[in-house]
Design an enzyme around this catalytic site. Structure first.
Site, PDB file in Angstrom:
ATOM      1  N   GLU A  23       0.842  -1.195   0.000  1.00 41.94           N
ATOM      2  CA  GLU A  23       0.000   0.000   0.000  1.00 41.94           C
ATOM      3  C   GLU A  23       0.881   1.251   0.000  1.00 41.94           C
ATOM      4  OE1 GLU A  23      -3.249   0.175   2.734  1.00 41.94           O
ATOM      5  OE2 GLU A  23      -3.946  -1.853   2.248  1.00 41.94           O
ATOM      6  N   HIS A  83      -4.419   6.514  -0.142  1.00 40.44           N
ATOM      7  CA  HIS A  83      -3.675   5.261  -0.039  1.00 40.44           C
ATOM      8  C   HIS A  83      -4.196   4.311  -1.101  1.00 40.44           C
ATOM      9  CE1 HIS A  83      -7.123   4.025   2.550  1.00 40.44           C
ATOM     10  NE2 HIS A  83      -6.742   2.763   2.359  1.00 40.44           N
ATOM     11  N   HIS A  85      -5.166   0.188  -2.374  1.00 40.92           N
ATOM     12  CA  HIS A  85      -5.576  -1.164  -1.974  1.00 40.92           C
ATOM     13  C   HIS A  85      -5.068  -2.133  -3.043  1.00 40.92           C
ATOM     14  CE1 HIS A  85      -9.215  -0.161   0.889  1.00 40.92           C
ATOM     15  NE2 HIS A  85      -8.043   0.193   1.377  1.00 40.92           N
ATOM     16  N   ASP A  96     -10.089   1.014   7.695  1.00 44.02           N
ATOM     17  CA  ASP A  96      -9.949   2.401   7.227  1.00 44.02           C
ATOM     18  C   ASP A  96     -10.817   3.338   8.067  1.00 44.02           C
ATOM     19  OD1 ASP A  96      -8.120   2.039   5.130  1.00 44.02           O
ATOM     20  OD2 ASP A  96      -9.710   1.414   3.750  1.00 44.02           O
TER      21      ASP A  96
END
Lengths: 154, 93
Positions: A23, A83, A85, A96
Protein backbone atom coordinates in the site's frame (compact mmCIF):
# COMPACT_ATOMS: atom_id res chain seq x y z
CA UNK A 1 -16.52 17.24 -3.35
CA UNK A 2 -12.83 16.85 -4.05
CA UNK A 3 -11.34 19.01 -6.80
CA UNK A 4 -7.94 17.87 -7.99
CA UNK A 5 -5.68 18.69 -10.87
CA UNK A 6 -5.19 15.85 -13.35
CA UNK A 7 -1.44 15.77 -12.73
CA UNK A 8 -1.92 15.31 -8.99
CA UNK A 9 -4.63 12.72 -9.57
CA UNK A 10 -2.34 10.73 -11.85
CA UNK A 11 0.56 11.14 -9.41
CA UNK A 12 -1.30 9.50 -6.53
CA UNK A 13 -2.44 6.65 -8.80
CA UNK A 14 1.13 6.15 -10.04
CA UNK A 15 2.34 6.05 -6.44
CA UNK A 16 0.11 3.01 -5.87
CA UNK A 17 1.59 1.30 -8.93
CA UNK A 18 5.15 2.04 -7.78
CA UNK A 19 4.66 0.56 -4.32
CA UNK A 20 2.63 -2.48 -5.49
CA UNK A 21 2.17 -5.07 -3.98
CA UNK A 22 2.34 -2.81 -0.95
CA UNK A 23 0.00 0.00 0.00
CA UNK A 24 1.14 3.53 -0.75
CA UNK A 25 0.06 6.55 1.27
CA UNK A 26 0.27 10.29 1.12
CA UNK A 27 -1.24 13.64 1.99
CA UNK A 28 -3.46 16.00 -0.01
CA UNK A 29 -2.85 19.70 0.60
CA UNK A 30 -4.84 22.67 -0.52
CA UNK A 31 -7.79 24.71 0.62
CA UNK A 32 -11.24 24.07 2.05
CA UNK A 33 -14.01 26.04 0.40
CA UNK A 34 -17.29 25.15 2.08
CA UNK A 35 -18.01 21.54 1.15
CA UNK A 36 -15.21 21.55 -1.43
CA UNK A 37 -11.67 20.41 -0.82
CA UNK A 38 -9.36 21.79 -3.49
CA UNK A 39 -6.03 19.99 -3.85
CA UNK A 40 -3.08 22.15 -4.87
CA UNK A 41 -0.26 19.76 -3.98
CA UNK A 42 0.37 16.23 -2.79
CA UNK A 43 3.04 14.79 -0.52
CA UNK A 44 4.18 11.20 -0.76
CA UNK A 45 4.74 9.44 2.54
CA UNK A 46 6.45 6.26 3.54
CA UNK A 47 4.30 3.36 4.78
CA UNK A 48 5.65 2.49 8.21
CA UNK A 49 3.67 -0.76 8.52
CA UNK A 50 6.62 -3.03 7.78
CA UNK A 51 4.77 -5.95 9.40
CA UNK A 52 1.92 -5.98 6.86
CA UNK A 53 2.51 -3.38 4.14
CA UNK A 54 0.42 -5.22 1.52
CA UNK A 55 -2.82 -4.51 3.40
CA UNK A 56 -2.00 -1.90 6.04
CA UNK A 57 -0.62 1.61 6.02
CA UNK A 58 0.48 4.11 8.61
CA UNK A 59 2.07 7.52 8.17
CA UNK A 60 4.75 8.54 10.65
CA UNK A 61 3.27 11.51 12.59
CA UNK A 62 6.67 13.21 12.48
CA UNK A 63 6.37 13.22 8.68
CA UNK A 64 2.88 14.71 9.02
CA UNK A 65 4.17 17.47 11.28
CA UNK A 66 6.77 18.38 8.65
CA UNK A 67 4.27 18.24 5.77
CA UNK A 68 1.79 20.34 7.74
CA UNK A 69 4.47 22.93 8.51
CA UNK A 70 5.71 23.12 4.91
CA UNK A 71 2.13 23.39 3.66
CA UNK A 72 1.41 26.19 6.11
CA UNK A 73 4.40 28.11 4.78
CA UNK A 74 2.84 27.88 1.30
CA UNK A 75 -0.64 28.81 2.54
CA UNK A 76 -1.94 25.24 2.21
CA UNK A 77 -3.82 23.09 4.72
CA UNK A 78 -4.10 19.32 4.94
CA UNK A 79 -7.41 18.56 3.19
CA UNK A 80 -7.14 14.79 2.86
CA UNK A 81 -5.09 11.65 2.46
CA UNK A 82 -4.67 8.90 -0.09
CA UNK A 83 -3.68 5.26 -0.04
CA UNK A 84 -3.91 2.22 -2.29
CA UNK A 85 -5.58 -1.16 -1.97
CA UNK A 86 -3.40 -3.71 -3.82
CA UNK A 87 -5.61 -6.39 -5.42
CA UNK A 88 -8.57 -5.14 -3.43
CA UNK A 89 -11.53 -2.87 -4.33
CA UNK A 90 -11.34 0.90 -3.98
CA UNK A 91 -13.79 0.85 -1.09
CA UNK A 92 -13.09 1.78 2.49
CA UNK A 93 -12.58 -1.13 4.87
CA UNK A 94 -13.69 -1.32 8.52
CA UNK A 95 -10.02 -0.74 9.38
CA UNK A 96 -9.95 2.40 7.23
CA UNK A 97 -12.94 3.78 9.14
CA UNK A 98 -11.70 2.74 12.57
CA UNK A 99 -8.35 4.45 11.94
CA UNK A 100 -9.81 7.63 10.37
CA UNK A 101 -9.84 10.69 12.63
CA UNK A 102 -9.58 13.71 10.32
CA UNK A 103 -13.21 14.84 10.08
CA UNK A 104 -14.34 16.76 6.99
CA UNK A 105 -11.24 15.59 5.14
CA UNK A 106 -11.10 13.39 2.03
CA UNK A 107 -9.79 9.84 2.09
CA UNK A 108 -8.89 8.76 -1.44
CA UNK A 109 -8.46 5.05 -2.19
CA UNK A 110 -7.10 3.57 -5.43
CA UNK A 111 -7.43 -0.11 -6.27
CA UNK A 112 -4.27 -1.48 -7.88
CA UNK A 113 -4.78 -4.81 -9.65
CA UNK A 114 -1.66 -6.76 -10.63
CA UNK A 115 0.37 -3.58 -10.49
CA UNK A 116 -1.98 -1.37 -12.50
CA UNK A 117 -4.08 1.41 -10.95
CA UNK A 118 -7.75 0.86 -11.65
CA UNK A 119 -10.57 2.60 -9.77
CA UNK A 120 -10.00 5.68 -7.59
CA UNK A 121 -12.73 6.71 -5.16
CA UNK A 122 -12.94 9.39 -2.50
CA UNK A 123 -14.78 9.40 0.80
CA UNK A 124 -15.37 12.27 3.19
CA UNK A 125 -15.05 11.45 6.89
CA UNK A 126 -18.37 12.76 8.17
CA UNK A 127 -19.72 13.09 11.71
CA UNK A 128 -18.81 14.95 14.85
CA UNK A 129 -16.90 12.42 16.94
CA UNK A 130 -15.62 8.85 17.13
CA UNK A 131 -19.07 7.51 18.03
CA UNK A 132 -20.94 8.75 14.98
CA UNK A 133 -18.25 8.97 12.32
CA UNK A 134 -18.88 7.53 8.88
CA UNK A 135 -17.47 7.68 5.38
CA UNK A 136 -19.62 9.37 2.75
CA UNK A 137 -18.99 8.84 -0.97
CA UNK A 138 -17.84 12.06 -2.60
CA UNK A 139 -17.41 13.14 -6.20
CA UNK A 140 -13.91 13.69 -7.54
CA UNK A 141 -13.74 16.54 -10.03
CA UNK A 142 -10.59 16.21 -12.09
CA UNK A 143 -9.60 19.39 -13.79
CA UNK A 144 -6.80 21.56 -14.98
CA UNK A 145 -6.48 23.67 -11.86
CA UNK A 146 -3.90 26.33 -11.49
CA UNK A 147 -1.75 24.45 -9.02
CA UNK A 148 1.41 24.77 -7.06
CA UNK A 149 4.46 22.61 -7.69
CA UNK A 150 3.92 18.91 -7.27
CA UNK A 151 4.38 17.16 -3.93
CA UNK A 152 7.71 16.23 -2.58
CA UNK A 153 9.04 12.73 -2.39
CA UNK A 154 10.12 11.63 1.04
CA UNK B 1 4.16 32.44 24.21
CA UNK B 2 4.22 28.91 22.80
CA UNK B 3 2.09 28.29 19.75
CA UNK B 4 -0.27 25.32 19.44
CA UNK B 5 -0.99 24.29 15.85
CA UNK B 6 -4.56 23.11 15.36
CA UNK B 7 -5.19 20.48 12.65
CA UNK B 8 -7.92 21.20 10.09
CA UNK B 9 -10.62 18.88 11.58
CA UNK B 10 -10.41 20.53 15.01
CA UNK B 11 -10.55 24.15 13.87
CA UNK B 12 -14.33 24.11 14.04
CA UNK B 13 -13.81 24.14 17.82
CA UNK B 14 -11.30 27.01 17.82
CA UNK B 15 -13.34 29.57 15.87
CA UNK B 16 -11.45 28.43 12.74
CA UNK B 17 -8.13 29.57 14.16
CA UNK B 18 -5.10 27.68 12.82
CA UNK B 19 -2.99 28.26 15.90
CA UNK B 20 -3.47 29.40 19.46
CA UNK B 21 -0.80 31.13 21.54
CA UNK B 22 -0.64 30.06 25.16
CA UNK B 23 1.56 31.20 28.03
CA UNK B 24 2.65 27.99 29.75
CA UNK B 25 5.69 26.24 31.16
CA UNK B 26 4.85 22.64 30.20
CA UNK B 27 3.04 20.89 27.35
CA UNK B 28 0.32 19.84 29.79
CA UNK B 29 -0.18 23.43 30.97
CA UNK B 30 -0.39 24.58 27.35
CA UNK B 31 -3.03 21.96 26.53
CA UNK B 32 -4.98 22.91 29.67
CA UNK B 33 -4.84 26.53 28.61
CA UNK B 34 -6.07 25.58 25.15
CA UNK B 35 -9.02 23.67 26.63
CA UNK B 36 -9.84 26.57 28.95
CA UNK B 37 -10.18 28.81 25.89
CA UNK B 38 -11.89 26.19 23.72
CA UNK B 39 -13.62 23.61 25.96
CA UNK B 40 -15.36 21.83 23.08
CA UNK B 41 -11.96 20.41 22.10
CA UNK B 42 -11.73 18.29 25.25
CA UNK B 43 -13.71 15.24 24.11
CA UNK B 44 -11.70 15.13 20.88
CA UNK B 45 -8.35 15.09 22.66
CA UNK B 46 -9.00 13.28 25.94
CA UNK B 47 -10.82 10.16 27.08
CA UNK B 48 -13.44 10.39 29.81
CA UNK B 49 -10.82 9.43 32.39
CA UNK B 50 -8.61 12.30 31.35
CA UNK B 51 -5.97 10.56 29.24
CA UNK B 52 -4.87 11.74 25.83
CA UNK B 53 -6.64 9.63 23.22
CA UNK B 54 -4.39 6.96 21.73
CA UNK B 55 -4.74 8.35 18.19
CA UNK B 56 -3.87 11.91 19.22
CA UNK B 57 -0.18 12.62 18.72
CA UNK B 58 1.28 15.69 20.37
CA UNK B 59 4.58 16.95 19.03
CA UNK B 60 6.85 19.56 20.55
CA UNK B 61 8.51 20.98 17.46
CA UNK B 62 9.64 17.72 15.75
CA UNK B 63 9.57 15.44 18.80
CA UNK B 64 6.77 13.19 20.04
CA UNK B 65 6.12 14.12 23.68
CA UNK B 66 5.71 10.39 24.48
CA UNK B 67 9.49 10.17 24.05
CA UNK B 68 10.19 13.31 26.05
CA UNK B 69 8.59 13.83 29.47
CA UNK B 70 5.06 13.52 28.07
CA UNK B 71 2.77 16.30 29.33
CA UNK B 72 5.38 17.34 31.92
CA UNK B 73 7.76 18.32 29.10
CA UNK B 74 8.91 21.90 29.65
CA UNK B 75 8.45 24.42 26.86
CA UNK B 76 9.89 27.76 25.77
CA UNK B 77 8.06 30.71 24.31
CA UNK B 78 9.46 29.99 20.86
CA UNK B 79 8.18 26.39 20.80
CA UNK B 80 5.57 24.97 18.46
CA UNK B 81 3.19 22.30 19.74
CA UNK B 82 1.40 20.30 17.04
CA UNK B 83 -1.72 18.21 17.60
CA UNK B 84 -1.68 15.50 14.95
CA UNK B 85 -4.40 12.83 14.79
CA UNK B 86 -2.95 9.59 13.41
CA UNK B 87 -3.27 8.46 9.80
CA UNK B 88 -3.58 4.73 9.21
CA UNK B 89 -5.80 2.06 7.72
CA UNK B 90 -5.63 -0.58 5.06
CA UNK B 91 -7.57 -3.07 3.01
CA UNK B 92 -7.54 -5.94 5.50
CA UNK B 93 -10.56 -6.07 7.79
Amino acid sequence: MLKIDKSHYEALRCHGEETYPYECCGVLLGTMNGEQRIVTSTARCGNTRDDSPHNRYHIDPRELVRIQREGRERGEDIVGFYHSHPDHPARWSPTDLAEAHWFSCSYVITSVAKGKAEVTNSFELSGSDEADKKFVDEKIEIGELESKPQGRAS
Amino acid sequence: MAKIQIPTPLRQYTNKRESIEIKASTVGDALSGLLAKHPDLRRHLYTEDGKLRAFVNVYLNDEDIRYLQKEATTIKDSDNISIVPSIAGGARQ
